[in-house]
Design an enzyme around this catalytic site. Sequence first.
Site, short mmCIF file in Angstrom:
data_model
loop_
_atom_site.label_atom_id
_atom_site.label_comp_id
_atom_site.label_asym_id
_atom_site.label_seq_id
_atom_site.Cartn_x
_atom_site.Cartn_y
_atom_site.Cartn_z
N HIS A 1 0.78 -1.12 0.02
CA HIS A 1 -0.07 -0.08 -0.08
C HIS A 1 0.85 1.15 -0.09
O HIS A 1 0.77 2.29 -0.78
CB HIS A 1 -0.96 0.17 1.44
CG HIS A 1 -1.98 -0.90 1.37
ND1 HIS A 1 -2.19 -1.89 2.52
CD2 HIS A 1 -2.81 -1.38 0.38
CE1 HIS A 1 -3.01 -2.51 2.21
NE2 HIS A 1 -3.67 -2.44 1.21
N LYS B 1 -16.30 -7.11 5.70
CA LYS B 1 -15.10 -7.98 6.19
C LYS B 1 -14.93 -7.60 7.62
O LYS B 1 -15.37 -6.47 7.92
CB LYS B 1 -13.82 -7.43 5.35
CG LYS B 1 -13.85 -7.59 3.77
CD LYS B 1 -12.40 -7.24 3.37
CE LYS B 1 -12.32 -7.24 1.81
NZ LYS B 1 -11.06 -6.72 1.47
N ARG C 1 -1.96 -6.00 -8.60
CA ARG C 1 -1.12 -6.90 -8.10
C ARG C 1 -1.03 -8.12 -9.20
O ARG C 1 -0.35 -8.05 -10.21
CB ARG C 1 -1.35 -7.68 -6.98
CG ARG C 1 -1.03 -6.73 -5.62
CD ARG C 1 -1.45 -7.08 -4.39
NE ARG C 1 -3.03 -7.13 -4.57
CZ ARG C 1 -3.78 -6.95 -3.31
NH1 ARG C 1 -3.54 -7.71 -2.39
NH2 ARG C 1 -5.18 -7.04 -3.54
N SER D 1 -2.98 -7.53 2.94
CA SER D 1 -3.14 -7.46 4.40
C SER D 1 -3.07 -8.87 4.94
O SER D 1 -2.71 -9.22 5.99
CB SER D 1 -4.17 -6.78 4.74
OG SER D 1 -4.13 -5.38 4.27
P1 ADP Z 1 -9.78 -3.48 -0.69
O1 ADP Z 1 -10.69 -4.29 0.63
O2 ADP Z 1 -10.38 -2.47 -1.03
O3 ADP Z 1 -9.27 -4.36 -1.49
P2 ADP Z 1 -7.06 -3.24 0.46
O4 ADP Z 1 -6.75 -2.53 1.70
O5 ADP Z 1 -6.90 -4.74 0.22
O6 ADP Z 1 -8.60 -2.86 0.26
O7 ADP Z 1 -6.54 -2.73 -0.93
C1 ADP Z 1 -6.62 -1.40 -1.29
C2 ADP Z 1 -5.87 -1.11 -2.85
O8 ADP Z 1 -4.53 -1.41 -2.70
C3 ADP Z 1 -6.49 -2.02 -3.78
O9 ADP Z 1 -6.39 -1.15 -4.93
C4 ADP Z 1 -5.50 -3.15 -3.78
O10 ADP Z 1 -5.58 -3.65 -5.24
C5 ADP Z 1 -4.06 -2.54 -3.49
N1 ADP Z 1 -3.10 -3.21 -3.05
C6 ADP Z 1 -3.14 -4.05 -1.85
N2 ADP Z 1 -2.11 -4.72 -1.44
C7 ADP Z 1 -1.05 -4.29 -2.66
C8 ADP Z 1 0.31 -4.46 -3.04
N3 ADP Z 1 0.90 -5.37 -2.22
N4 ADP Z 1 0.78 -3.73 -4.00
C9 ADP Z 1 -0.16 -2.90 -4.71
N5 ADP Z 1 -1.28 -2.65 -4.45
C10 ADP Z 1 -1.96 -3.12 -3.34
#
Ligand code: ADP
Length: 158
Positions: free
Chosen positions: A16, A40, A89, A127
């Site tokens: 992130h 979630k 990703r 996460s």
């Molecule tokens: P959501 O529940 O909206 O998917 P996340 O916190 O999991 O929320 O992810 C938020 C954003 O960050 C999404 O666009 C996700 O694809 C991106 N993201 C999550 N992990 C990574 C990573 N390791 N590299 C790049 N982008 C990421």
Amino acid sequence: MKAVYPGSFDPVTLGHLDIISRSASIVDELIVGILVNNNKKPMFTMDERLEMLRESVKDIANVTVKTFEGMTIDFARENNAKVIIRGLRVISDYETEMQIAQVNRSIDSSIETMFLATGLEFSFLSSTIAKEVAFYDAGVEKLVPPIVVTKFKEKYNK
Ligand code: ADP
């Protein structure tokens, strides 16, 4: 140009933060939005997620962190943002992200979704993975910022 970067951030990872720092260098102002109530069941409370994100981005001048409820498109509008940032990703992200982007565009075509490809070293990172690695004490320092390492230790009592 103002942009929002929405997500659950439960908790924020280095993946992130990579997207945050790279998009902050493209736009004038970036507002990271932590989504409340997204079905979630989160490990960290909203206050904890806010604290971890704020601490992690404190040195990036044009980034602020807020929480929001409801639709991302409304969050973007309320903040006068013209761009929604999302990270991509693996190929499996593509399908859902494309659906979300198309729905958002059909609601308000003046707001664009901008995708940033993940840094290669973070392409496996989520996460959920960070939580697993922290649970097994298997080197989570490489996946999340220091404040999250501390919070994990508190949660897992290690
Ligand atoms: P959501 O529940 O909206 O998917 P996340 O916190 O999991 O929320 O992810 C938020 C954003 O960050 C999404 O666009 C996700 O694809 C991106 N993201 C999550 N992990 C990574 C990573 N390791 N590299 C790049 N982008 C990421």
